[in-house]
Design an enzyme around this catalytic site. Structure first.
Site, PDB file in Angstrom:
ATOM      1  N   SER A  98      19.772   5.925 -15.498  1.00 49.91           N
ATOM      2  CA  SER A  98      20.727   5.897 -16.604  1.00 49.91           C
ATOM      3  C   SER A  98      21.170   7.285 -17.030  1.00 49.91           C
ATOM      4  O   SER A  98      22.312   7.475 -17.461  1.00 49.91           O
ATOM      5  CB  SER A  98      20.117   5.152 -17.791  1.00 49.91           C
ATOM      6  OG  SER A  98      19.837   3.819 -17.443  1.00 49.91           O
ATOM      7  N   ARG A 100      12.858  14.258 -15.963  1.00 52.58           N
ATOM      8  CA  ARG A 100      13.824  13.513 -16.768  1.00 52.58           C
ATOM      9  C   ARG A 100      13.465  13.648 -18.240  1.00 52.58           C
ATOM     10  O   ARG A 100      12.298  13.632 -18.614  1.00 52.58           O
ATOM     11  CB  ARG A 100      13.834  12.048 -16.327  1.00 52.58           C
ATOM     12  CG  ARG A 100      14.743  11.163 -17.135  1.00 52.58           C
ATOM     13  CD  ARG A 100      14.892   9.811 -16.452  1.00 52.58           C
ATOM     14  NE  ARG A 100      15.049   8.731 -17.413  1.00 52.58           N
ATOM     15  CZ  ARG A 100      15.225   7.462 -17.093  1.00 52.58           C
ATOM     16  NH1 ARG A 100      15.244   7.112 -15.822  1.00 52.58           N
ATOM     17  NH2 ARG A 100      15.356   6.540 -18.003  1.00 52.58           N
ATOM     18  N   ASP A 149      24.324  -1.673 -18.232  1.00 54.13           N
ATOM     19  CA  ASP A 149      23.219  -0.924 -17.649  1.00 54.13           C
ATOM     20  C   ASP A 149      22.433  -1.777 -16.653  1.00 54.13           C
ATOM     21  O   ASP A 149      22.028  -2.898 -16.960  1.00 54.13           O
ATOM     22  CB  ASP A 149      22.287  -0.453 -18.767  1.00 54.13           C
ATOM     23  CG  ASP A 149      21.687   0.905 -18.483  1.00 54.13           C
ATOM     24  OD1 ASP A 149      20.862   0.990 -17.558  1.00 54.13           O
ATOM     25  OD2 ASP A 149      22.054   1.868 -19.178  1.00 54.13           O
ATOM     26  N   ASP A 174      19.270  -3.716 -17.465  1.00 54.25           N
ATOM     27  CA  ASP A 174      18.270  -2.737 -17.047  1.00 54.25           C
ATOM     28  C   ASP A 174      16.919  -2.991 -17.707  1.00 54.25           C
ATOM     29  O   ASP A 174      15.897  -3.095 -17.028  1.00 54.25           O
ATOM     30  CB  ASP A 174      18.756  -1.337 -17.388  1.00 54.25           C
ATOM     31  CG  ASP A 174      17.851  -0.257 -16.818  1.00 54.25           C
ATOM     32  OD1 ASP A 174      17.486  -0.358 -15.633  1.00 54.25           O
ATOM     33  OD2 ASP A 174      17.524   0.699 -17.544  1.00 54.25           O
ATOM     34  N   LYS A 224      19.350   2.680 -25.438  1.00 59.82           N
ATOM     35  CA  LYS A 224      20.389   3.322 -24.619  1.00 59.82           C
ATOM     36  C   LYS A 224      21.390   4.118 -25.447  1.00 59.82           C
ATOM     37  O   LYS A 224      22.406   4.581 -24.908  1.00 59.82           O
ATOM     38  CB  LYS A 224      21.137   2.260 -23.785  1.00 59.82           C
ATOM     39  CG  LYS A 224      20.249   1.518 -22.793  1.00 59.82           C
ATOM     40  CD  LYS A 224      19.757   2.414 -21.657  1.00 59.82           C
ATOM     41  CE  LYS A 224      18.913   1.632 -20.659  1.00 59.82           C
ATOM     42  NZ  LYS A 224      18.492   2.460 -19.514  1.00 59.82           N
ATOM     43  N   HIS A 248      13.753  -4.490 -15.754  1.00 61.48           N
ATOM     44  CA  HIS A 248      12.532  -3.720 -15.509  1.00 61.48           C
ATOM     45  C   HIS A 248      11.262  -4.542 -15.709  1.00 61.48           C
ATOM     46  O   HIS A 248      10.203  -4.153 -15.230  1.00 61.48           O
ATOM     47  CB  HIS A 248      12.482  -2.501 -16.421  1.00 61.48           C
ATOM     48  CG  HIS A 248      13.239  -1.314 -15.910  1.00 61.48           C
ATOM     49  ND1 HIS A 248      13.082  -0.814 -14.633  1.00 61.48           N
ATOM     50  CD2 HIS A 248      14.158  -0.505 -16.510  1.00 61.48           C
ATOM     51  CE1 HIS A 248      13.862   0.243 -14.475  1.00 61.48           C
ATOM     52  NE2 HIS A 248      14.531   0.446 -15.591  1.00 61.48           N
ATOM     53  N   HIS A 272      14.893   0.408 -10.190  1.00 62.45           N
ATOM     54  CA  HIS A 272      16.318   0.431  -9.915  1.00 62.45           C
ATOM     55  C   HIS A 272      16.552   0.143  -8.439  1.00 62.45           C
ATOM     56  O   HIS A 272      15.609   0.141  -7.633  1.00 62.45           O
ATOM     57  CB  HIS A 272      16.908   1.800 -10.275  1.00 62.45           C
ATOM     58  CG  HIS A 272      16.794   2.128 -11.731  1.00 62.45           C
ATOM     59  ND1 HIS A 272      17.066   3.383 -12.235  1.00 62.45           N
ATOM     60  CD2 HIS A 272      16.438   1.371 -12.802  1.00 62.45           C
ATOM     61  CE1 HIS A 272      16.888   3.376 -13.547  1.00 62.45           C
ATOM     62  NE2 HIS A 272      16.503   2.176 -13.905  1.00 62.45           N
ATOM     63  N   ASP A 275      25.807   1.866 -14.571  1.00 64.31           N
ATOM     64  CA  ASP A 275      25.291   3.203 -14.276  1.00 64.31           C
ATOM     65  C   ASP A 275      24.381   3.236 -13.057  1.00 64.31           C
ATOM     66  O   ASP A 275      24.137   4.297 -12.490  1.00 64.31           O
ATOM     67  CB  ASP A 275      24.558   3.772 -15.491  1.00 64.31           C
ATOM     68  CG  ASP A 275      23.501   2.806 -16.032  1.00 64.31           C
ATOM     69  OD1 ASP A 275      23.449   1.641 -15.605  1.00 64.31           O
ATOM     70  OD2 ASP A 275      22.730   3.240 -16.913  1.00 64.31           O
ATOM     71  N   HIS A 276      23.851   2.098 -12.643  1.00 67.00           N
ATOM     72  CA  HIS A 276      22.971   1.978 -11.476  1.00 67.00           C
ATOM     73  C   HIS A 276      22.626   0.509 -11.312  1.00 67.00           C
ATOM     74  O   HIS A 276      22.926  -0.312 -12.188  1.00 67.00           O
ATOM     75  CB  HIS A 276      21.681   2.803 -11.645  1.00 67.00           C
ATOM     76  CG  HIS A 276      20.895   2.459 -12.872  1.00 67.00           C
ATOM     77  ND1 HIS A 276      20.122   1.318 -12.972  1.00 67.00           N
ATOM     78  CD2 HIS A 276      20.784   3.092 -14.066  1.00 67.00           C
ATOM     79  CE1 HIS A 276      19.556   1.266 -14.166  1.00 67.00           C
ATOM     80  NE2 HIS A 276      19.957   2.323 -14.857  1.00 67.00           N
ATOM     81  N   ASP A 286       9.638   1.963 -11.650  1.00 64.22           N
ATOM     82  CA  ASP A 286      10.526   2.532 -10.644  1.00 64.22           C
ATOM     83  C   ASP A 286       9.929   2.394  -9.247  1.00 64.22           C
ATOM     84  O   ASP A 286      10.526   2.846  -8.268  1.00 64.22           O
ATOM     85  CB  ASP A 286      10.792   4.006 -10.953  1.00 64.22           C
ATOM     86  CG  ASP A 286      11.475   4.191 -12.301  1.00 64.22           C
ATOM     87  OD1 ASP A 286      12.353   3.371 -12.623  1.00 64.22           O
ATOM     88  OD2 ASP A 286      11.118   5.127 -13.032  1.00 64.22           O
TER      89      ASP A 286
END
Length: 550
Positions: free
Chosen positions: A77, A282, A26, A430, A362, A434, A493, A471-472, A167
């Site tokens: 994700s 989301r 991730d 991830d 996750k 972050h 991201h 995934d990103h 983000d």
């Protein structure tokens, strides 16, 4: 299972004797090396080896490649795992809401009409992530709801904001507050007796937006703040943020809660008969707060205020339905994408035994999102889902997270001989990324590499196949540098592509990776067909094409 879920044997490849394992790292994107790239700054001999083979390519993981509106939209994700598991591209979150707003369909629904009716008779409350990051919410969506509510006669509207700083830039809350205050002032000035205001808020990792039941205290703190006006009082949202900035170096996501009180008490408490709309699109971080507002018999925490006031009886709706199987929430403004015929459904129809594993942060991604936004097992006799509990900590303090434990459990599952297919998510690229802490993210990547070496060894032992992807992006760009040479942590991201590598110890040239042409739209949705091929099946005809050719 219906007959349209049958798979045909591949005409020239029957798969390998051992299991196929998909590893989703991730947040591990591909960006140029440099001091801001935690991945290339880390010592990762195993990943370097995977990337150096002929069975390696890179995939798009943002924008239209995962169903989002434009190439400026970062992947996330949820949409990433939807694409991995569905093998096709479905219009997602923001794109669905954008269309519903553009066509006006969102305002023609019975749910919107009922929310407006409650708002006319009391107050309309809008709660959600307050940024233009485009991952959980959109300010343009918020402003569309505000303006339409005013046009339809709602006189009292309270906005409860959740700072982002994850983000988007780490300390950008004041910019968004200024923007929203201008919209509220415009609405108030356009008609007499309108009272549109910011009422409460706090950082997204402090209140309201927990996920996967990792920290219900966050949700309780947010509920008490929004509903009962509990929390430190300030004259405005900007005052709250400026005060908290002066008191610590914390980014917006970690700021404490606040209530706006101009001397006569909180300006936006929630009362019986009010309407509450959660405007995030989301789902993962919207489910728990939805339950707290919606469930009449909710018992996870006591919703009674410190002064003894009971939970307000409100009309609650989400922007979308965040869990379609559990029907959370029951009322929503825009219908979610209907993702059918997922990879998991096809494999279960063929009797293929599989497993999915990650830690709490996750776990829903390799189960719920992978399976097309559906909770629970497709076939509990064929599938094993394992969740390893996450720690309730700031993840830069524990950059290993549960990566080693996930690896231990995966190796046991592989060696059991029971499973033909497995998938896992390593969350630390991830979750640690972050935080904006470069050195912690470098350490996280080195632990991932250590564990990948162990998985490669077991795949070799079992004559299986390992697929490595992400995934990103996130950990690939940890900071930006302004014109004065000052570093600014990047906690969001990225728009980077992600790696896709196949490790096949029995490879003898039977297939090759299809080279992505300039402008190629190869993305995460192409992975499912590739997995089917490597398992010895032809992919469904409507799936995005395989990345390998035989």
């Amino acid at each position: 299972m219906s007959s349209d879920l049958s798979l045909q044997p591949h005409p020239s490849f029957s798969g390998r004797p051992g299991p196929l394992l998909v590893v989703v790292a991730d947040g591990v994107g591909v960006a140029p090396p440099g001091t801001s790239n935690a991945i290339t700054e880390a010592s990762t001999p195993t990943l370097d080896s995977l990337y150096a083979t002929e069975l390696y390519t890179e995939l798009a993981a943002h924008g239209p490649a995962v169903g989002l509106p434009t190439d400026d939209d970062m992947g996330n994700s949820e949409v990433g795992h939807n694409a991995l598991g569905a093998g096709r591209i479905f219009a997602q979150g923001a794109k669905l809401v954008n269309k519903a707003i553009t066509t006006g369909a969102i305002f023609e629904s019975d749910v919107w009409a009922e929310a407006i009716e409650h708002g006319r008779n009391g107050t309309l409350h809008l709660i959600g992530l307050h940024s233009d990051g485009g991952v959980h919410s959109s300010l343009e969506h918020l402003y569309a709801l505000l303006r339409r509510a005013a046009d339809e006669g709602v006189m009292s509207c309270a906005v409860h904001i959740l700072h982002d700083g994850r983000d988007v830039a780490a300390r950008s809350a004041l910019t968004y507050i200024e923007r929203t205050e201008a919209v509220l002032a415009e609405i108030n000035a356009a008609g007499p007796n309108r009272n549109y205001r910011i009422a409460s808020g706090g950082g997204r990792m402090t209140i309201t937006m927990d996920r996967y039941e990792a920290n219900w205290k966050m949700v309780e703190n947010g509920y008490m703040c929004h509903a009962h006006g509990e929390g430190p009082a300030f004259a405005s949202a900007a005052d709250a943020v400026e005060t908290m900035y002066a008191e610590s170096d914390a980014g917006d996501q970690y700021l404490g809660r606040f209530v706006v009180d101009r001397g006569a008490g909180p300006v936006g408490m929630i009362h019986d008969g009010d309407a509450v709309v959660f405007f995030n699109f989301r789902g993962d971080r919207a489910i728990e707060i939805s339950r707290a507002f919606e469930e009449p018999d909710f018992d996870v925490f006591d919703r009674t205020s410190a002064s003894g006031d009971p939970a307000p009886d409100v009309f609650f709706a989400g922007m979308l339905q965040y869990d379609g199987d559990a029907f959370i929430p029951k009322k929503f403004l825009v219908a979610p994408p209907e993702i059918d015929r997922t990879m998991g459904q096809f494999l279960c129809a063929e009797g293929v035994k599989s497993f999915a594993i990650s830690e709490t942060q996750k776990f829903g991604h390799v189960t719920y999102f992978w399976n097309g936004n559906k909770s629970g097992y497709i076939d509990e006799h064929l599938e094993t889902y394992i969740e390893i509990p996450s720690d309730n900590v700031e993840f830069d303090t524990t950059p290993a997270m549960k990566v080693r434990e996930i690896t231990d459990e995966t190796i046991d599952l592989l060696r059991s001989g029971e499973y033909r297919f497995g998938r896992l998510n390593f969350p630390s690229g991830d979750m640690v990324g972050h935080t904006g802490h470069l050195h912690a993210t470098v350490e996280a990547m080195e632990i991932i590499d250590e564990c990948m070496a162990r998985l490669v060894e077991v795949i070799d032992e079992l004559d299986g196949v390992l697929v490595f992807t992400a995934d990103h992006g996130n950990a690939d760009i940890m900071f930006t540098v302004d014109k004065d040479g000052v570093r600014h942590p990047k906690t969001s991201h990225t728009l980077s592509p992600v790696p896709f590598a196949i490790h096949d110890p029995n490879y003898d040239g039977e297939y090759h990776m299809i080279e992505a042409a300039a402008g190629s739209d190869h993305g995460l949705a192409n992975v499912a067909s590739t997995v089917f091929n490597l398992l010895g099946y032809e992919a469904p005809s409507d799936y995005n094409p395989s990345l390998v050719q035989f």
